[in-house]
Write a protein that holds these residues in place. Structure first.
Motif, mmCIF file in Angstrom:
data_model
loop_
_atom_site.group_PDB
_atom_site.id
_atom_site.type_symbol
_atom_site.label_atom_id
_atom_site.label_comp_id
_atom_site.label_asym_id
_atom_site.label_seq_id
_atom_site.Cartn_x
_atom_site.Cartn_y
_atom_site.Cartn_z
ATOM 1 N N GLY A 1 1.407 3.094 -9.584
ATOM 2 C CA GLY A 1 0.361 2.634 -8.677
ATOM 3 C C GLY A 1 -0.727 3.650 -8.419
ATOM 4 N N ARG A 2 -0.471 4.908 -8.725
ATOM 5 C CA ARG A 2 -1.487 5.971 -8.728
ATOM 6 C C ARG A 2 -1.131 6.910 -9.873
ATOM 7 N NH1 ARG A 2 0.197 10.935 -6.262
ATOM 8 N NH2 ARG A 2 2.071 10.743 -4.953
ATOM 9 N N PRO A 3 -2.065 7.757 -10.294
ATOM 10 C CA PRO A 3 -1.789 8.616 -11.444
ATOM 11 C C PRO A 3 -0.676 9.632 -11.157
ATOM 12 C CG PRO A 3 -4.148 8.443 -11.060
ATOM 13 C CD PRO A 3 -3.468 7.859 -9.848
ATOM 14 N N ILE A 4 0.514 9.387 -11.706
ATOM 15 C CA ILE A 4 1.628 10.330 -11.603
ATOM 16 C C ILE A 4 2.307 10.420 -12.972
ATOM 17 C CG2 ILE A 4 2.041 9.891 -9.147
ATOM 18 C CD1 ILE A 4 4.457 8.177 -9.977
ATOM 19 N N ASP A 5 3.090 11.474 -13.155
ATOM 20 C CA ASP A 5 3.820 11.648 -14.411
ATOM 21 C C ASP A 5 5.106 10.838 -14.459
ATOM 22 O OD1 ASP A 5 1.909 13.302 -15.446
ATOM 23 O OD2 ASP A 5 2.988 15.178 -15.044
ATOM 24 N N GLY A 6 5.501 10.259 -13.325
ATOM 25 C CA GLY A 6 6.708 9.452 -13.285
ATOM 26 C C GLY A 6 7.749 10.033 -12.345
ATOM 27 N N PHE B 1 9.816 13.113 -7.933
ATOM 28 C CA PHE B 1 8.743 13.087 -8.921
ATOM 29 C C PHE B 1 9.014 14.090 -10.030
ATOM 30 C CE2 PHE B 1 7.013 11.352 -5.067
ATOM 31 C CZ PHE B 1 6.100 10.391 -5.458
ATOM 32 N N GLN B 2 8.463 13.809 -11.205
ATOM 33 C CA GLN B 2 8.604 14.724 -12.329
ATOM 34 C C GLN B 2 7.668 15.920 -12.230
ATOM 35 O OE1 GLN B 2 8.446 12.847 -16.179
ATOM 36 N NE2 GLN B 2 9.888 11.239 -15.613
ATOM 37 N N ASN B 3 6.614 15.792 -11.423
ATOM 38 C CA ASN B 3 5.599 16.833 -11.343
ATOM 39 C C ASN B 3 5.373 17.200 -9.880
ATOM 40 O OD1 ASN B 3 3.089 18.297 -11.352
ATOM 41 N ND2 ASN B 3 2.583 17.376 -13.325
ATOM 42 N N LEU B 4 5.448 18.486 -9.564
ATOM 43 C CA LEU B 4 5.225 18.947 -8.197
ATOM 44 C C LEU B 4 3.842 18.555 -7.693
ATOM 45 C CD1 LEU B 4 6.052 20.575 -5.691
ATOM 46 C CD2 LEU B 4 5.265 22.646 -6.881
ATOM 47 N N ASP B 5 2.862 18.550 -8.570
ATOM 48 C CA ASP B 5 1.509 18.187 -8.156
ATOM 49 C C ASP B 5 1.441 16.739 -7.663
ATOM 50 O OD1 ASP B 5 0.525 20.708 -8.738
ATOM 51 O OD2 ASP B 5 -0.066 20.173 -10.783
ATOM 52 N N ASP B 6 2.297 15.866 -8.203
ATOM 53 C CA ASP B 6 2.313 14.481 -7.728
ATOM 54 C C ASP B 6 2.795 14.405 -6.282
ATOM 55 O OD1 ASP B 6 1.419 13.597 -10.181
ATOM 56 O OD2 ASP B 6 3.430 13.237 -10.967
ATOM 57 N N VAL B 7 3.707 15.302 -5.900
ATOM 58 C CA VAL B 7 4.137 15.378 -4.504
ATOM 59 C C VAL B 7 2.992 15.892 -3.647
ATOM 60 C CG1 VAL B 7 5.744 16.460 -2.879
ATOM 61 C CG2 VAL B 7 6.546 15.749 -5.137
ATOM 62 N N GLY B 8 2.359 16.971 -4.102
ATOM 63 C CA GLY B 8 1.269 17.561 -3.333
ATOM 64 C C GLY B 8 0.088 16.622 -3.152
ATOM 65 N N GLN B 9 -0.262 15.904 -4.211
ATOM 66 C CA GLN B 9 -1.377 14.968 -4.097
ATOM 67 C C GLN B 9 -1.022 13.798 -3.182
ATOM 68 O OE1 GLN B 9 -2.227 14.229 -8.239
ATOM 69 N NE2 GLN B 9 -3.284 16.185 -8.482
ATOM 70 N N GLY B 10 0.228 13.364 -3.216
ATOM 71 C CA GLY B 10 0.677 12.342 -2.280
ATOM 72 C C GLY B 10 0.647 12.851 -0.850
ATOM 73 N N TYR B 11 1.001 14.124 -0.674
ATOM 74 C CA TYR B 11 0.968 14.736 0.656
ATOM 75 C C TYR B 11 -0.459 14.745 1.212
ATOM 76 C CZ TYR B 11 2.199 18.217 4.269
ATOM 77 O OH TYR B 11 2.424 18.877 5.453
ATOM 78 N N ASP C 1 0.828 -1.211 0.000
ATOM 79 C CA ASP C 1 0.000 0.000 0.000
ATOM 80 C C ASP C 1 0.862 1.261 0.000
ATOM 81 O OD1 ASP C 1 -2.339 -1.447 -0.021
ATOM 82 O OD2 ASP C 1 -2.625 -1.361 2.153
ATOM 83 N N PHE C 2 1.905 1.245 0.804
ATOM 84 C CA PHE C 2 2.739 2.442 0.959
ATOM 85 C C PHE C 2 3.483 2.779 -0.336
ATOM 86 C CE2 PHE C 2 6.895 4.345 2.033
ATOM 87 C CZ PHE C 2 6.470 5.490 2.689
ATOM 88 N N ALA C 3 4.249 1.819 -0.853
ATOM 89 C CA ALA C 3 5.054 2.093 -2.052
ATOM 90 C C ALA C 3 4.189 2.174 -3.302
ATOM 91 C CB ALA C 3 6.124 1.018 -2.218
ATOM 92 N N GLY C 4 3.118 1.383 -3.339
ATOM 93 C CA GLY C 4 2.272 1.381 -4.522
ATOM 94 C C GLY C 4 1.277 2.528 -4.549
ATOM 95 N N LYS C 5 0.465 2.630 -3.515
ATOM 96 C CA LYS C 5 -0.625 3.603 -3.534
ATOM 97 C C LYS C 5 -0.204 5.007 -3.125
ATOM 98 C CE LYS C 5 -4.082 0.011 -2.602
ATOM 99 N NZ LYS C 5 -5.124 -0.473 -1.651
ATOM 100 N N LEU C 6 0.782 5.130 -2.204
ATOM 101 C CA LEU C 6 1.203 6.454 -1.775
ATOM 102 C C LEU C 6 2.356 6.985 -2.633
ATOM 103 C CD1 LEU C 6 0.969 8.838 0.155
ATOM 104 C CD2 LEU C 6 2.555 7.658 1.694
#
Length: 326
Positions: free
Chosen positions: A130-135, A207-217, A21-26
């Motif tokens: 594991g979740r929508p991210i840009d990579g 992350f390649q996209n700052l929003d991917d960090v924020g959404q993970g946060y 869950d942690f590595a995949g979903k978060l």
């Protein structure tokens, strides 16, 4: 002869479901089942970047560092042997489990297992997060960075700096000893915290996209106790990040916008502004246990107008250059 990237990490843990869950979903890695006794995770086109084995210990199992040429393995093995370090050659079975052509392994003075490898295997199927991210920012920069707790810095420094050719990026002595090393254009792929302890402090994924960090946060804040450091920005590598408590107790930094350096012209230096420009409130610390001291350092830096350069060190530009292999 050169070590040029952090290729992979291994963790010992009997909490495979939690890690899934942690590595995949978060974090957004792609989970791969390795037969019930282990979970592997992809971050890009490599077959494996993180391996979690069903073993007691809840800590770092090994660090895998990539070398430029296959012959580098023999050269490093010879150098380590002269220094009295016992070096083992990886069996075919071990290489198959690491998805590499060849490797050697040994322990550093703190007992941490270090693997040097050549020829990582590339997956035939595309990376599916594991979740929508840009990579993730990987490629020539490697997986990210790894940070160790260190009991005797005067012993560990020459091992990594002199025997393994890790290059000092910078260091800080307050509020505790912090030493950062680069092996490629990433500001640091390895660091040591002079905490007087032994163990794994954290690893970082970018992350390649700052929003991917924020959404993970946002996702991390839904879980009680998951956030270890609040969102903030580091003074030395300019990384905007938050830290999560992993299922095994150490931290994982989730970052964006890390500094890219030129190793040919970089000069190591001491830093004096503390770890962060702003944020990174250590939620796991008490006020008396260091939380207030670190906060005061940030407030002092802010009062002095300390900021990261906005032109010479543009994270977007660095990201684009990294994608193009520059």
């Amino acid at each position: 002869m050169a070590i040029n990237a952090l290729g992979y990490l291994g963790v010992r843990s009997d909490k495979l479901d939690d890690w899934g869950d942690f590595a995949g979903k978060l974090l957004g890695m792609q989970k791969i089942d390795r037969g019930g006794k282990a979970l592997a995770f992809r971050m890009d086109d490599r077959q494996q970047r993180l391996l979690v084995s069903d073993e007691p210990g809840e800590t770092l199992a090994f660090m895998g560092w990539e070398v430029e040429h296959k012959s580098d393995l023999e050269l490093y093995a010879a150098r380590l042997d002269v220094a009295g370090v016992r070096v083992q050659t990886g069996s075919k079975d071990l290489c198959d489990r690491r998805f590499v052509d060849s490797l050697i392994w040994f322990e550093d003075p703190g007992g941490n297992r270090v693997e040097l490898f050549y020829g990582p295997m590339i997956a035939s199927d595309p990376f599916v997060p594991g979740r929508p991210i840009d990579g993730f920012m990987t490629g020539p920069l490697g997986m990210g960075h790894a940070v160790l707790h260190v009991k005797e810095i005067e012993v560990m420094m020459p091992f990594y700096r002199d025997l393994l050719d890790f290059h000092v990026s910078d260091f800080g002595l307050e509020p505790y000893g912090l030493y950062f090393f680069h092996v490629n254009n990433r500001h640091h792929s390895f660091a040591m915290v002079g905490s007087g302890q032994i163990g794994f402090h954290h690893f970082m994924v970018e992350f390649q996209n700052l929003d991917d960090v924020g959404q993970g946060y946002d996702l991390a804040q839904l879980e009680e106790g998951r956030v270890a450091y609040t969102l903030g920005r580091h003074t030395n590598d300019y990384m905007t990040s938050y830290y999560a408590n992993s299922p095994s107790g150490f931290f994982v930094e989730n970052g964006w916008g890390g500094r890219i350096i030129d190793p040919e012209t970089w000069e190591p230096h001491q830093t004096h502004d503390g770890p962060s420009f702003w944020g990174h409130e250590r939620l796991y610390l008490t006020e008396e246990g260091g939380r207030k001291r670190l906060r005061d350092m940030r407030l002092d830096a802010a009062a002095r107008g300390v900021r990261a350069p906005q032109v010479a060190d543009c994270p977007w530009l660095y990201g684009e250059l990294a994608k193009q292999g520059h």
